[in-house]
Motif scaffolding. Structure first.
Motif, PDB file in Angstrom:
ATOM      1  N   ARG A 209       0.835  -1.209   0.000  1.00 36.10           N
ATOM      2  CA  ARG A 209       0.000   0.000   0.000  1.00 36.10           C
ATOM      3  C   ARG A 209       0.873   1.265   0.000  1.00 36.10           C
ATOM      4  O   ARG A 209       0.588   2.231  -0.694  1.00 36.10           O
ATOM      5  N   LEU A 210       1.931   1.235   0.812  1.00 34.69           N
ATOM      6  CA  LEU A 210       2.817   2.388   0.892  1.00 34.69           C
ATOM      7  C   LEU A 210       3.558   2.608  -0.427  1.00 34.69           C
ATOM      8  O   LEU A 210       3.733   3.749  -0.874  1.00 34.69           O
ATOM      9  N   GLU A 211       4.001   1.524  -1.036  1.00 36.93           N
ATOM     10  CA  GLU A 211       4.686   1.649  -2.333  1.00 36.93           C
ATOM     11  C   GLU A 211       3.754   2.214  -3.396  1.00 36.93           C
ATOM     12  O   GLU A 211       4.152   3.069  -4.193  1.00 36.93           O
ATOM     13  N   ALA A 212       2.499   1.740  -3.404  1.00 39.33           N
ATOM     14  CA  ALA A 212       1.524   2.235  -4.384  1.00 39.33           C
ATOM     15  C   ALA A 212       1.257   3.726  -4.169  1.00 39.33           C
ATOM     16  O   ALA A 212       1.143   4.494  -5.130  1.00 39.33           O
ATOM     17  N   ALA A 213       1.164   4.136  -2.902  1.00 37.76           N
ATOM     18  CA  ALA A 213       0.933   5.553  -2.594  1.00 37.76           C
ATOM     19  C   ALA A 213       2.122   6.401  -3.020  1.00 37.76           C
ATOM     20  O   ALA A 213       1.952   7.511  -3.556  1.00 37.76           O
ATOM     21  N   LEU A 214       3.335   5.909  -2.803  1.00 38.50           N
ATOM     22  CA  LEU A 214       4.536   6.636  -3.206  1.00 38.50           C
ATOM     23  C   LEU A 214       4.586   6.797  -4.720  1.00 38.50           C
ATOM     24  O   LEU A 214       4.866   7.893  -5.235  1.00 38.50           O
ATOM     25  N   ASP A 215       4.304   5.723  -5.450  1.00 45.12           N
ATOM     26  CA  ASP A 215       4.307   5.782  -6.912  1.00 45.12           C
ATOM     27  C   ASP A 215       3.244   6.753  -7.429  1.00 45.12           C
ATOM     28  O   ASP A 215       3.485   7.510  -8.371  1.00 45.12           O
ATOM     29  N   ARG A 216       2.088   6.726  -6.794  1.00 47.62           N
ATOM     30  CA  ARG A 216       1.005   7.619  -7.211  1.00 47.62           C
ATOM     31  C   ARG A 216       1.381   9.080  -6.958  1.00 47.62           C
ATOM     32  O   ARG A 216       1.107   9.949  -7.781  1.00 47.62           O
ATOM     33  N   ALA A 217       1.995   9.347  -5.811  1.00 44.96           N
ATOM     34  CA  ALA A 217       2.434  10.713  -5.502  1.00 44.96           C
ATOM     35  C   ALA A 217       3.450  11.194  -6.533  1.00 44.96           C
ATOM     36  O   ALA A 217       3.385  12.349  -6.995  1.00 44.96           O
ATOM     37  N   THR A 219       3.711  10.266  -9.610  1.00 45.32           N
ATOM     38  CA  THR A 219       2.998  10.508 -10.867  1.00 45.32           C
ATOM     39  C   THR A 219       2.301  11.860 -10.842  1.00 45.32           C
ATOM     40  O   THR A 219       2.346  12.627 -11.814  1.00 45.32           O
ATOM     41  N   ILE A 220       1.655  12.180  -9.726  1.00 42.39           N
ATOM     42  CA  ILE A 220       0.964  13.472  -9.608  1.00 42.39           C
ATOM     43  C   ILE A 220       1.964  14.620  -9.715  1.00 42.39           C
ATOM     44  O   ILE A 220       1.707  15.620 -10.391  1.00 42.39           O
ATOM     45  N   LEU A 221       3.109  14.491  -9.053  1.00 46.17           N
ATOM     46  CA  LEU A 221       4.110  15.560  -9.091  1.00 46.17           C
ATOM     47  C   LEU A 221       4.687  15.745 -10.489  1.00 46.17           C
ATOM     48  O   LEU A 221       4.995  16.865 -10.899  1.00 46.17           O
ATOM     49  N   ARG A 222       4.841  14.647 -11.226  1.00 45.99           N
ATOM     50  CA  ARG A 222       5.324  14.776 -12.607  1.00 45.99           C
ATOM     51  C   ARG A 222       4.292  15.492 -13.472  1.00 45.99           C
ATOM     52  O   ARG A 222       4.638  16.338 -14.302  1.00 45.99           O
ATOM     53  N   ARG A 223       3.023  15.146 -13.284  1.00 45.98           N
ATOM     54  CA  ARG A 223       1.974  15.760 -14.095  1.00 45.98           C
ATOM     55  C   ARG A 223       1.778  17.232 -13.743  1.00 45.98           C
ATOM     56  O   ARG A 223       1.336  18.013 -14.588  1.00 45.98           O
ATOM     57  N   ARG A 224       2.095  17.597 -12.516  1.00 51.72           N
ATOM     58  CA  ARG A 224       1.906  18.980 -12.061  1.00 51.72           C
ATOM     59  C   ARG A 224       3.261  19.626 -11.759  1.00 51.72           C
ATOM     60  O   ARG A 224       3.397  20.366 -10.796  1.00 51.72           O
TER      61      ARG A 224
END
Length: 259
Positions: A209-217, A219-224
């Motif tokens: 769960r923590l790894e998935a949250a880190l990867d998602r974060a 991705t958001i930072l790259r997009r923004r």
């Protein structure tokens, strides 16, 4: 012909002067967050005394120096790390519409921190908890993305980002009904660390769960990235930002993305 503007003795339009004063007061109020009324009273008293001794009017710097106390300036590299870390939290918090961002700070004796709020109407769903995990991991994601390595700033204490995220992921598996194994069982425990130490399967699920949250974060930072870079730079320069200043950068960056 335009009407003449009201000006002060320096020639600055009255409205601009008031805007300048308001901006200074907002910055001081932001820097003073977390202080008690007694602290602020002491700081103002000492600033007035300093000005009186210098036979001059009280200055902004007098108050700011009082707020900072005797702390040495934050080293340049560490200041950037704090700025990236807190900007990462703020950008992801805003992107996931978790609630208002009250202020960001990187000039403290304990490092950087943020004050954020949460929309009550969005809480308690699986999506909300996953968004919370993503926001908590966003500071680490920001350091990893910008500096190519992470510090211990996201961990190390019971109220750290990693501690809070681990407890949240643990509760999702054990008590909130969102677990991937036996989700209907309610299994609370006062010491999650002790449970994790003896349950490798649970460790794997919580860590996933923590790894998935880190990867998602990340991705958001790259997009923004425009908003992220702009906010980190502004925070590095100002060292403390209030809700208005943060939202101005985040919304302006969104308009640029949409144009």
């Amino acid at each position: 012909m335009t009407e003449p503007q009201n000006t002060n003795t320096s020639g600055m339009p009255a409205a601009a002067q008031q805007d300048s004063v308001d901006a200074i007061l907002r910055r001081l109020a932001t820097r003073a967050m977390g202080l008690t009324g007694a602290d602020i009273e002491r700081i103002v008293r000492e600033a007035r005394l300093k000005a009186r001794r210098g036979k001059r009017a009280i200055r902004y710097q007098d108050i700011e120096d009082g707020i900072r106390g005797d702390r040495p300036p934050v080293p340049h590299d560490l200041r950037w790390r704090f700025a990236y870390h807190e900007a990462g939290h703020a950008v992801v918090h805003h992107a996931l519409d978790l609630g208002p961002i009250r202020s960001l700070h990187i000039d403290t004796g304990q490092g950087g921190y943020n004050l954020v709020g949460f929309h009550a109407w969005a809480t308690d769903t699986r999506d909300w908890y996953e968004n919370m995990l993503t926001m908590l991991m966003a500071g680490r994601a920001a350091e990893k993305q910008m500096l190519k390595r992470v510090s211990s700033g996201s961990g190390g204490s019971d109220d750290s980002d990693l501690a809070r995220a681990t407890r949240l992921a643990f509760d999702m598996e054990r008590t909130l009904g969102f677990g991937s194994g036996h989700p209907l069982l309610y299994r609370p425990h006062r010491d999650p660390g002790a449970v994790l130490d003896r349950d490798p399967e649970l460790v794997a699920r919580v860590h996933a769960r923590l790894e998935a949250a880190l990867d998602r974060a990340e991705t958001i930072l790259r997009r923004r990235r425009t908003a992220f870079h702009a906010l980190a730079k502004a925070l590095f320069d100002a060292q403390a930002m209030d809700e208005t200043a943060v939202l101005h950068i985040l919304t302006d960056s969104e308009l640029l993305r949409g144009s």
